[in-house]
Design an enzyme around this catalytic site. Structure first.
Site, PDB file in Angstrom:
ATOM      1  N   ARG A   1     -15.687  11.722   7.081  1.00  9.06           N
ATOM      2  CA  ARG A   1     -14.652  12.436   7.435  1.00  9.06           C
ATOM      3  C   ARG A   1     -14.224  13.577   6.215  1.00  9.06           C
ATOM      4  O   ARG A   1     -13.866  14.643   6.486  1.00  9.06           O
ATOM      5  CB  ARG A   1     -13.436  11.530   7.550  1.00  9.06           C
ATOM      6  CG  ARG A   1     -13.376  10.775   8.725  1.00  9.06           C
ATOM      7  CD  ARG A   1     -12.281   9.519   8.568  1.00  9.06           C
ATOM      8  NE  ARG A   1     -11.127   9.737   8.237  1.00  9.06           N
ATOM      9  CZ  ARG A   1     -10.163   9.466   7.688  1.00  9.06           C
ATOM     10  NH1 ARG A   1     -10.381   7.967   7.483  1.00  9.06           N
ATOM     11  NH2 ARG A   1      -8.956   9.610   7.671  1.00  9.06           N
TER      12      ARG A   1
ATOM     13  N   SER B   1      -8.029   3.230   8.755  1.00  9.30           N
ATOM     14  CA  SER B   1      -8.927   3.416   7.506  1.00  9.30           C
ATOM     15  C   SER B   1      -8.050   2.380   6.574  1.00  9.30           C
ATOM     16  O   SER B   1      -8.622   1.088   5.946  1.00  9.30           O
ATOM     17  CB  SER B   1      -8.980   4.554   6.761  1.00  9.30           C
ATOM     18  OG  SER B   1      -9.239   4.674   5.678  1.00  9.30           O
TER      19      SER B   1
ATOM     20  N   HIS C   1       0.994  -1.197   0.146  1.00  6.68           N
ATOM     21  CA  HIS C   1      -0.056  -0.099   0.129  1.00  6.68           C
ATOM     22  C   HIS C   1       1.021   1.315   0.023  1.00  6.68           C
ATOM     23  O   HIS C   1       1.774   1.284   0.862  1.00  6.68           O
ATOM     24  CB  HIS C   1      -0.798  -0.110   1.198  1.00  6.68           C
ATOM     25  CG  HIS C   1      -1.794   1.091   1.422  1.00  6.68           C
ATOM     26  ND1 HIS C   1      -3.114   1.254   0.509  1.00  6.68           N
ATOM     27  CD2 HIS C   1      -1.704   2.333   1.877  1.00  6.68           C
ATOM     28  CE1 HIS C   1      -3.704   2.409   0.617  1.00  6.68           C
ATOM     29  NE2 HIS C   1      -2.813   3.319   1.582  1.00  6.68           N
TER      30      HIS C   1
ATOM     31  N   ASP D   1     -15.360   1.426   6.771  1.00  3.18           N
ATOM     32  CA  ASP D   1     -14.312   2.448   6.344  1.00  3.18           C
ATOM     33  C   ASP D   1     -14.862   3.214   5.367  1.00  3.18           C
ATOM     34  O   ASP D   1     -14.597   4.460   5.289  1.00  3.18           O
ATOM     35  CB  ASP D   1     -12.995   1.611   5.873  1.00  3.18           C
ATOM     36  CG  ASP D   1     -12.080   2.806   5.325  1.00  3.18           C
ATOM     37  OD1 ASP D   1     -11.673   3.798   6.001  1.00  3.18           O
ATOM     38  OD2 ASP D   1     -11.781   2.779   3.948  1.00  3.18           O
TER      39      ASP D   1
ATOM     40  N   LYS E   1      -8.338  -2.146   5.659  1.00  4.64           N
ATOM     41  CA  LYS E   1      -8.850  -2.831   4.328  1.00  4.64           C
ATOM     42  C   LYS E   1      -7.591  -3.919   4.293  1.00  4.64           C
ATOM     43  O   LYS E   1      -7.894  -4.932   3.447  1.00  4.64           O
ATOM     44  CB  LYS E   1      -8.575  -1.618   3.139  1.00  4.64           C
ATOM     45  CG  LYS E   1      -9.955  -0.753   3.565  1.00  4.64           C
ATOM     46  CD  LYS E   1      -9.942   0.462   2.198  1.00  4.64           C
ATOM     47  CE  LYS E   1      -9.018   1.418   3.032  1.00  4.64           C
ATOM     48  NZ  LYS E   1      -9.246   3.161   2.756  1.00  4.64           N
TER      49      LYS E   1
END
Ligand code: URA
Length: 439
Positions: free
Chosen positions: A175, A190, A89, A168, A194
């Protein structure tokens, strides 16, 4: 709709507790997350709670509990049938085409990547949009095909499923409109919810730091990396993070097709030094997490970019997901927008900055990104950095090249690029790309 389940605690008491700096129990956090996911809690109460978290923060234990509750809010992928799984990520940058190179490298190195990737939003790009520059390539695979492809060639990439960590998606939407995005525990939970729900044994994180990133300073980036690594460890996963500079775009090209082209040259061992270095560094982290010694891992990672094995995996992956594999070997086939314009150096000197945020926003202005989910994008537009910080220029020399379609967004793009370009009289040493590691 089912009638709301009774809440064990009145929600205003939970908001008050956090507002006054209190620490939530795991049960309180689960109550909030489950209640909100089910639709039992109204947005206004959750918004108030998010602001209380934004202002008061969370302890590492609370952040881990929040992440686990979010990961458990929907489907969780079972990758138990796959060997040596790894996920990656990036917290989002400009010109960041790393996943296009790293994931086939990892597959060539004997790891398995069964990964969900996102689309671009605002000034940051997304892997799925980039891959869709290849005609026919699809991010939509059934779960069965996704797992079978990952087992067979070591690489499968699909779009983010709405059924995965749905808490999320709902929290992020709130948010976004309540000025509570920029909160370390909320960002960490968040991202990691995932990743946990996606099931990989190992997660390699690229935490971007600088003008084009969420985290502006190395200290903030390190704190985010530490929070995410701790969450992963708490959940029994191997998580390793690399902090990398994002004041300047990565590589030389930003924009969807252009980034695939740069990824292909990197897979041929001919990529720009910064991009090559980052892909090798992240591959080493993944291999070390799977038990290899660092020096041997580096040698193998370098070889995958030299010997064509990573490129071969990319070709197989493109074909398996419906893409035209001839694009991999015939770069001239890509639809690159035909319009050209250049930003030139106003005076002789040395490039001291090419603002990543400005380049990202210029690509957006040209039509290469989206402000809102679901908008169509132009894959062919983008920006090329002909010079990067530290390089000498003469007056009038082109520094940035714009690829535009019929002038769409061109004036705005040129203005953003000019504003983000700094040329100084003295040579500057380019900033190091890799700022640190967190394990
Ligand atoms: N990326 C995410 O997935 N979530 C955030 O909160 C920020 C970046």
């Amino acid at each position: 709709m089912a009638s709301p389940l009774p809440m064990p605690w009145p929600v205003p008491r939970l908001i008050e507790h956090k507002r006054d700096g209190g620490e939530h129990s795991r049960a309180e956090i689960e109550t909030l997350v489950q209640g909100f996911t089910r639709g039992d809690l109204p947005d206004y109460q959750v918004s108030a709670w998010l602001m209380a978290v934004f202002l008061r923060g969370m302890t590492p234990r609370e952040t881990a509990d929040l992440t686990l509750a979010m990961a458990a809010s929907g489907d969780q992928l079972d990758l138990g049938g796959l060997q040596r799984t790894v996920d990656k990520h990036s917290t989002g940058g400009v010109g960041d085409k790393t996943s296009l190179i790293l994931t086939p490298m990892l597959a060539a190195l004997g790891l398995t990547v069964a990964k969900m990737s996102g689309r671009g939003l605002a000034h940051t790009g997304g892997t799925i949009d980039k891959l869709e520059s290849i005609p026919g390539w699809t991010p939509e695979l059934s779960e069965e095909r996704f797992l079978a492809q990952a087992a067979e060639i070591g690489l499968a990439l699909v779009g983010q499923s709405r059924d995965l960590a749905p808490a999320d998606g709902k929290l992020y939407a709130l948010r976004d409109v309540t000025a509570t995005v920029d909160s370390l525990p909320l960002i960490a939970s968040s991202i990691m919810s995932k990743k946990l729900a996606s099931g990989a044994h190992t997660v390699v994180l690229d935490v971007k730091v600088g003008a084009g990133a969420f985290m502006r300073t190395a200290a903030d980036g390190e704190a985010l990396a530490r929070a995410m690594v701790d969450i992963g460890t708490h959940a029994g996963r191997q998580v390793r993070a690399v902090l990398t500079e994002m004041d300047t775009p990565l590589g030389h090209l930003a924009g969807n097709s252009l980034e695939v082209l740069e990824a292909l040259s990197t897979l041929r061992g001919e990529g720009p030094a910064d991009l090559h270095e980052l892909c090798v560094a992240l591959a080493v982290e993944a291999l070390v997490a799977h038990g290899e010694a660092e020096d041997a891992a580096r040698t193998r990672a370098e070889a995958a970019l030299r010997d064509g094995s990573a490129l071969a995996k990319f070709r197989a992956f493109v074909g398996a997901q419906g893409g035209d594999p001839t694009y991999v070997d015939q770069p001239e086939k890509f639809d690159v927008a035909p319009g050209r314009a250049e930003v030139t150096a106003p005076a002789a000197g040395f490039v001291s900055a090419v603002d990543a945020l400005g380049v990202g926003r210029a690509v957006l202005a040209l039509g290469g990104g989206r402000e809102r989910k679901g908008e169509a994008i132009d894959h062919g537009v983008g920006v090329e950095l002909l010079k990067k910080p530290g390089e000498a220029v003469v007056a009038g020399e082109p520094v940035l090249r714009v690829y535009h379609r019929s002038g769409r967004g061109l004036d705005a793009a040129l203005e953003l690029l000019r504003a983000g370009l700094s040329i100084g009289a003295e040579p500057v040493a380019p900033a190091p790309l890799i700022l640190g590691r967190v394990h």
